[in-house]
Design a protein around this motif. Structure first.
Motif, PDB file in Angstrom:
ATOM      1  N   LEU A   1     -13.557   8.576   0.090  1.00  0.00           N
ATOM      2  CA  LEU A   1     -12.805   9.608   0.785  1.00  0.00           C
ATOM      3  C   LEU A   1     -11.388   9.733   0.235  1.00  0.00           C
ATOM      4  N   GLY A   2     -10.794   8.587  -0.102  1.00  0.00           N
ATOM      5  CA  GLY A   2      -9.441   8.609  -0.631  1.00  0.00           C
ATOM      6  C   GLY A   2      -9.346   9.176  -2.023  1.00  0.00           C
ATOM      7  N   GLY A  34       5.931   1.728   6.379  1.00  0.00           N
ATOM      8  CA  GLY A  34       6.111   2.939   5.587  1.00  0.00           C
ATOM      9  C   GLY A  34       4.855   3.389   4.878  1.00  0.00           C
ATOM     10  N   VAL A  35       3.698   3.020   5.434  1.00  0.00           N
ATOM     11  CA  VAL A  35       2.412   3.365   4.826  1.00  0.00           C
ATOM     12  C   VAL A  35       1.773   4.499   5.624  1.00  0.00           C
ATOM     13  N   ARG A  36       1.495   5.592   4.969  1.00  0.00           N
ATOM     14  CA  ARG A  36       0.817   6.716   5.629  1.00  0.00           C
ATOM     15  C   ARG A  36      -0.660   6.386   5.799  1.00  0.00           C
ATOM     16  N   VAL A  37      -1.202   6.624   6.995  1.00  0.00           N
ATOM     17  CA  VAL A  37      -2.594   6.278   7.270  1.00  0.00           C
ATOM     18  C   VAL A  37      -3.370   7.518   7.679  1.00  0.00           C
ATOM     19  N   SER A  38      -4.583   7.624   7.184  1.00  0.00           N
ATOM     20  CA  SER A  38      -5.522   8.682   7.573  1.00  0.00           C
ATOM     21  C   SER A  38      -6.723   8.016   8.232  1.00  0.00           C
ATOM     22  N   PHE A  39      -7.063   8.478   9.426  1.00  0.00           N
ATOM     23  CA  PHE A  39      -8.244   7.955  10.120  1.00  0.00           C
ATOM     24  C   PHE A  39      -9.429   8.870   9.826  1.00  0.00           C
ATOM     25  N   ALA A  40     -10.503   8.298   9.305  1.00  0.00           N
ATOM     26  CA  ALA A  40     -11.711   9.072   9.013  1.00  0.00           C
ATOM     27  C   ALA A  40     -12.284   9.638  10.301  1.00  0.00           C
ATOM     28  N   GLN A  41     -12.841  10.834  10.211  1.00  0.00           N
ATOM     29  CA  GLN A  41     -13.436  11.510  11.347  1.00  0.00           C
ATOM     30  C   GLN A  41     -14.882  11.888  11.027  1.00  0.00           C
ATOM     31  N   VAL A  42     -15.706  11.912  12.057  1.00  0.00           N
ATOM     32  CA  VAL A  42     -17.098  12.342  11.890  1.00  0.00           C
ATOM     33  C   VAL A  42     -17.145  13.867  11.906  1.00  0.00           C
ATOM     34  N   ALA A  62       0.836  -1.208   0.000  1.00  0.00           N
ATOM     35  CA  ALA A  62       0.000   0.000   0.000  1.00  0.00           C
ATOM     36  C   ALA A  62       0.867   1.252   0.000  1.00  0.00           C
ATOM     37  N   GLU A  63       0.379   2.277  -0.690  1.00  0.00           N
ATOM     38  CA  GLU A  63       1.031   3.585  -0.674  1.00  0.00           C
ATOM     39  C   GLU A  63       0.351   4.529   0.323  1.00  0.00           C
ATOM     40  N   HIS A  64      -0.896   4.254   0.593  1.00  0.00           N
ATOM     41  CA  HIS A  64      -1.639   5.069   1.553  1.00  0.00           C
ATOM     42  C   HIS A  64      -2.770   4.222   2.108  1.00  0.00           C
ATOM     43  N   ALA A  65      -3.185   4.505   3.336  1.00  0.00           N
ATOM     44  CA  ALA A  65      -4.276   3.767   3.969  1.00  0.00           C
ATOM     45  C   ALA A  65      -5.300   4.734   4.531  1.00  0.00           C
ATOM     46  N   TRP A  66      -6.560   4.338   4.420  1.00  0.00           N
ATOM     47  CA  TRP A  66      -7.663   5.039   5.081  1.00  0.00           C
ATOM     48  C   TRP A  66      -8.310   4.058   6.046  1.00  0.00           C
TER      49      TRP A  66
END
Length: 242
Positions: free
Chosen positions: A239-240, A73-81, A48-52
């Motif tokens: 979202l991604g 080395g995978v950048r992760v974004s956590f979804a927010q309400v 993966a290059e990016h994670a949600w």
């Protein structure tokens, strides 16, 4: 771009890896194994290059996800309400009190339909959320899921015991205590879907989407709406890409 999408719930951590809009790998981990440190990191995550991620599984699971993905080395974004996003308006006075999986599922359903839609997520808990044709969340309901219903009877009713669960279920009256409890949970959720159908007519909502771990069983005997097991992951995909 290879994007990893993770739906971390109370029972399972579901995931999929996509490349150029195509799912190339998918699977799930038991949340209990993530919490106790025995979960095996899926081999596909390293690509993966990016994670949600959408997580309602708590700090221990979130910390594990952060640590594992950082090591890979995978950048992760956590979804927010949020109170308002992409035309969808949250009914909660304090949006942060809503489970992020509900919000992401509603975002996915709203983006797919852009019309009135009801999302029924049948997991450890069953959630029902109504969105009108203007994108206004009308509110929802939270009920115990099938497993919680069965466990509540075992835990609080001393006389309800059985040695073996039935191999299958139906909506017919049971001929044993096990069948009565097992069928009764499905009977209750089938009745819930009938009520959802009636309420949707009253709200002018034409679409019902079923998702969650028990959605297939629920739809099997109550074919109301559209079955879409990956709705939260679909919301993360959107979202991604947005």
């Amino acid at each position: 771009m290879k994007q990893l999408e993770i739906d971390a719930g109370n029972t399972f951590v579901k995931w999929r890896l996509r490349s150029d809009h195509q799912v190339v790998q998918q699977g799930r981990l038991q949340t209990s194994q993530v919490r106790d440190g025995s979960a095996v990191i899926p081999s596909g995550w390293k690509f993966a290059e990016h994670a949600w991620a959408a997580s309602v599984a708590g700090d221990a699971v979130n910390g594990w996800l952060n640590a594992v993905l950082a090591d890979l080395g995978v950048r992760v974004s956590f979804a927010q309400v949020s109170a308002h996003r992409y035309g969808l308006k949250n009914a909660y006075e304090n949006p942060q009190q809503m489970g992020v999986d509900r919000w992401v599922a509603m975002l996915a359903a709203w983006q797919q339909t852009r019309q009135g839609v009801c999302v029924v997520d049948a997991g450890s808990a069953v959630t029902v959320d109504f969105v009108d044709a203007q994108g206004q969340h009308l509110g929802g309901y939270i009920l115990p899921g099938l497993r919680l219903l069965q466990e509540s009877l075992l835990g609080s009713t001393a006389g309800v015991r059985w040695s073996k669960l039935p191999d299958d279920y139906s909506l017919q009256p049971g001929h044993s205590t096990a069948a009565c409890v097992y069928n009764g949970g499905h009977y209750l959720l089938a009745a819930l879907l009938q009520r959802v159908k009636v309420d949707c007519e009253g709200y002018g909502i034409d679409h019902v989407i079923l998702t969650g771990g028990d959605a297939v069983e629920l739809y099997r005997h109550s074919p109301i709406g559209q079955l879409q097991e990956s709705l939260v992951l679909d919301g993360l995909q959107w979202l991604g890409e947005s």
